[in-house]
Design a protein around this motif. Sequence first.
Motif, PDB file in Angstrom:
ATOM      1  N   GLU A  11       1.207  -1.213  -0.346  1.00  0.00           N
ATOM      2  CA  GLU A  11      -0.023   0.009  -0.151  1.00  0.00           C
ATOM      3  C   GLU A  11       0.892   1.386   0.506  1.00  0.00           C
ATOM      4  O   GLU A  11       1.982   1.314   1.338  1.00  0.00           O
ATOM      5  CB  GLU A  11      -0.407  -0.661   1.350  1.00  0.00           C
ATOM      6  CG  GLU A  11      -1.677   1.186   1.753  1.00  0.00           C
ATOM      7  CD  GLU A  11      -2.825   0.736   2.937  1.00  0.00           C
ATOM      8  OE1 GLU A  11      -2.105   1.502   4.106  1.00  0.00           O
ATOM      9  OE2 GLU A  11      -3.517  -0.158   2.687  1.00  0.00           O
ATOM     10  N   GLY A  12       0.242   1.907  -0.722  1.00  0.00           N
ATOM     11  CA  GLY A  12       0.929   3.322  -0.881  1.00  0.00           C
ATOM     12  C   GLY A  12       1.734   3.802  -2.243  1.00  0.00           C
ATOM     13  O   GLY A  12       2.060   2.909  -3.689  1.00  0.00           O
ATOM     14  N   LEU A  25      12.917   9.915 -11.329  1.00  0.00           N
ATOM     15  CA  LEU A  25      12.471   8.403 -12.264  1.00  0.00           C
ATOM     16  C   LEU A  25      12.235   7.231 -12.260  1.00  0.00           C
ATOM     17  O   LEU A  25      11.407   6.611 -13.127  1.00  0.00           O
ATOM     18  CB  LEU A  25      14.201   8.192 -12.154  1.00  0.00           C
ATOM     19  CG  LEU A  25      15.710   9.282 -12.328  1.00  0.00           C
ATOM     20  CD1 LEU A  25      16.528   8.424 -11.095  1.00  0.00           C
ATOM     21  CD2 LEU A  25      15.596   9.244 -12.681  1.00  0.00           C
ATOM     22  N   VAL A  26      11.462   7.331 -11.246  1.00  0.00           N
ATOM     23  CA  VAL A  26      10.004   6.254 -11.360  1.00  0.00           C
ATOM     24  C   VAL A  26       9.747   6.566 -10.430  1.00  0.00           C
ATOM     25  O   VAL A  26       9.844   6.957  -8.801  1.00  0.00           O
ATOM     26  CB  VAL A  26      10.772   4.237 -11.252  1.00  0.00           C
ATOM     27  CG1 VAL A  26      10.361   3.225 -10.747  1.00  0.00           C
ATOM     28  CG2 VAL A  26      11.814   4.435 -11.954  1.00  0.00           C
ATOM     29  N   PHE A  27       8.198   5.492 -10.385  1.00  0.00           N
ATOM     30  CA  PHE A  27       7.131   5.744  -8.805  1.00  0.00           C
ATOM     31  C   PHE A  27       6.861   4.461  -8.715  1.00  0.00           C
ATOM     32  O   PHE A  27       7.287   3.278  -9.787  1.00  0.00           O
ATOM     33  CB  PHE A  27       5.778   5.960  -9.794  1.00  0.00           C
ATOM     34  CG  PHE A  27       5.622   7.957 -10.597  1.00  0.00           C
ATOM     35  CD1 PHE A  27       5.627   8.629  -9.316  1.00  0.00           C
ATOM     36  CD2 PHE A  27       5.532   8.482 -11.307  1.00  0.00           C
ATOM     37  CE1 PHE A  27       5.804  10.069  -8.998  1.00  0.00           C
ATOM     38  CE2 PHE A  27       6.487   9.749 -11.925  1.00  0.00           C
ATOM     39  CZ  PHE A  27       5.447  10.452 -10.465  1.00  0.00           C
ATOM     40  N   SER A  28       6.328   4.049  -7.811  1.00  0.00           N
ATOM     41  CA  SER A  28       6.455   2.594  -7.690  1.00  0.00           C
ATOM     42  C   SER A  28       4.784   2.245  -6.707  1.00  0.00           C
ATOM     43  O   SER A  28       4.683   3.710  -5.804  1.00  0.00           O
ATOM     44  CB  SER A  28       6.999   1.231  -6.567  1.00  0.00           C
ATOM     45  OG  SER A  28       7.667   2.372  -5.390  1.00  0.00           O
ATOM     46  N   TYR A  29       3.807   1.180  -7.216  1.00  0.00           N
ATOM     47  CA  TYR A  29       2.871   1.851  -5.591  1.00  0.00           C
ATOM     48  C   TYR A  29       2.050   0.103  -5.376  1.00  0.00           C
ATOM     49  O   TYR A  29       2.698  -1.036  -6.227  1.00  0.00           O
ATOM     50  CB  TYR A  29       1.821   2.303  -6.503  1.00  0.00           C
ATOM     51  CG  TYR A  29       1.731   2.022  -7.992  1.00  0.00           C
ATOM     52  CD1 TYR A  29       1.004   1.819  -8.766  1.00  0.00           C
ATOM     53  CD2 TYR A  29       2.651   3.457  -8.758  1.00  0.00           C
ATOM     54  CE1 TYR A  29       1.038   1.267 -10.110  1.00  0.00           C
ATOM     55  CE2 TYR A  29       2.454   3.501 -10.721  1.00  0.00           C
ATOM     56  CZ  TYR A  29       1.790   2.455 -10.971  1.00  0.00           C
ATOM     57  OH  TYR A  29       1.996   2.162 -12.022  1.00  0.00           O
ATOM     58  N   SER A  60       2.870   4.018   3.602  1.00  0.00           N
ATOM     59  CA  SER A  60       2.899   3.072   2.916  1.00  0.00           C
ATOM     60  C   SER A  60       3.895   2.204   3.712  1.00  0.00           C
ATOM     61  O   SER A  60       3.905   1.440   4.559  1.00  0.00           O
ATOM     62  CB  SER A  60       4.738   3.746   2.241  1.00  0.00           C
ATOM     63  OG  SER A  60       4.385   3.909   1.199  1.00  0.00           O
ATOM     64  N   ARG A  61       2.779   0.980   2.812  1.00  0.00           N
ATOM     65  CA  ARG A  61       3.370  -0.728   3.867  1.00  0.00           C
ATOM     66  C   ARG A  61       3.276  -1.449   2.444  1.00  0.00           C
ATOM     67  O   ARG A  61       3.165  -1.718   2.138  1.00  0.00           O
ATOM     68  CB  ARG A  61       1.519  -1.441   4.578  1.00  0.00           C
ATOM     69  CG  ARG A  61       1.619  -0.566   5.784  1.00  0.00           C
ATOM     70  CD  ARG A  61       0.508  -1.270   6.028  1.00  0.00           C
ATOM     71  NE  ARG A  61      -0.942  -1.532   4.845  1.00  0.00           N
ATOM     72  CZ  ARG A  61      -1.931  -2.927   5.069  1.00  0.00           C
ATOM     73  NH1 ARG A  61      -1.406  -3.868   6.282  1.00  0.00           N
ATOM     74  NH2 ARG A  61      -2.709  -2.832   4.042  1.00  0.00           N
ATOM     75  N   PHE A  62       4.650  -2.486   3.191  1.00  0.00           N
ATOM     76  CA  PHE A  62       5.523  -3.182   2.266  1.00  0.00           C
ATOM     77  C   PHE A  62       5.669  -4.668   2.666  1.00  0.00           C
ATOM     78  O   PHE A  62       5.136  -4.550   4.385  1.00  0.00           O
ATOM     79  CB  PHE A  62       6.841  -2.593   2.207  1.00  0.00           C
ATOM     80  CG  PHE A  62       6.863  -1.033   1.781  1.00  0.00           C
ATOM     81  CD1 PHE A  62       7.229  -0.873  -0.082  1.00  0.00           C
ATOM     82  CD2 PHE A  62       7.063  -0.449   2.351  1.00  0.00           C
ATOM     83  CE1 PHE A  62       7.469   0.253  -0.403  1.00  0.00           C
ATOM     84  CE2 PHE A  62       7.345   1.327   2.302  1.00  0.00           C
ATOM     85  CZ  PHE A  62       7.752   1.323   0.778  1.00  0.00           C
TER      86      PHE A  62
END
Length: 197
Positions: free
Chosen positions: A59-60, A76-80, A107-109
């Motif tokens: 999440e996030g 440079l890069v997005f992550s989701y 965010s949760r990973f």
Amino acid sequence: MSGESSHKLLLKQTVDAVHSLSEDDFEAFYALFKPFSAKRKEILTFAGTTERYLYFVIEGLQRMYYADENGREATLVFSYTGNFACILDSMLSQSPSKYYFETLSQSRFLRTTYQQIEDLFRTNPNIEMLLQKGLLGGFSGLLERLVELQSFTSEDKFRQLLKRSPHILQIVPHKYLANYIGIDASNFSKLINSVQI
């Protein structure tokens, strides 16, 4: 479905899209990951430090960016949700990063260390194949992005971004999208209005 089982299913769907693993191999891969949370605007990896973790986003929203000596940033890069994320070149070479990895929202990973991944892929050819295919996909994406940066207009870059990630306008603040495309944030609303979505 419990939180843990939904996270596991999300990871499995992402993994299967790259390279399908047997149940045993997936369980061995999944066992490497532990839950991790971060606040909004938290830098997880600083330039000058070595990336130690591979993150899987539950999440996030996050971004990887470069900052020059004058404080100018280039996103440079997005992550989701559903993405793997890290400063990949730093992690694989175990050398200091030139980039920052930052959360843009809480965010949760799931995350694991590079050492754990390396230990597993040395003994498991299917995990090694998963990593090779994942790296190939990342490299292909990087080449496409280089073509965009060198050959496309701002409008074309924006169209390509929307084609890859149609939901990006809803989750990424416009100032970061403008930075990613390479235009001033004040011109972004003009760009949105000029591009047929």
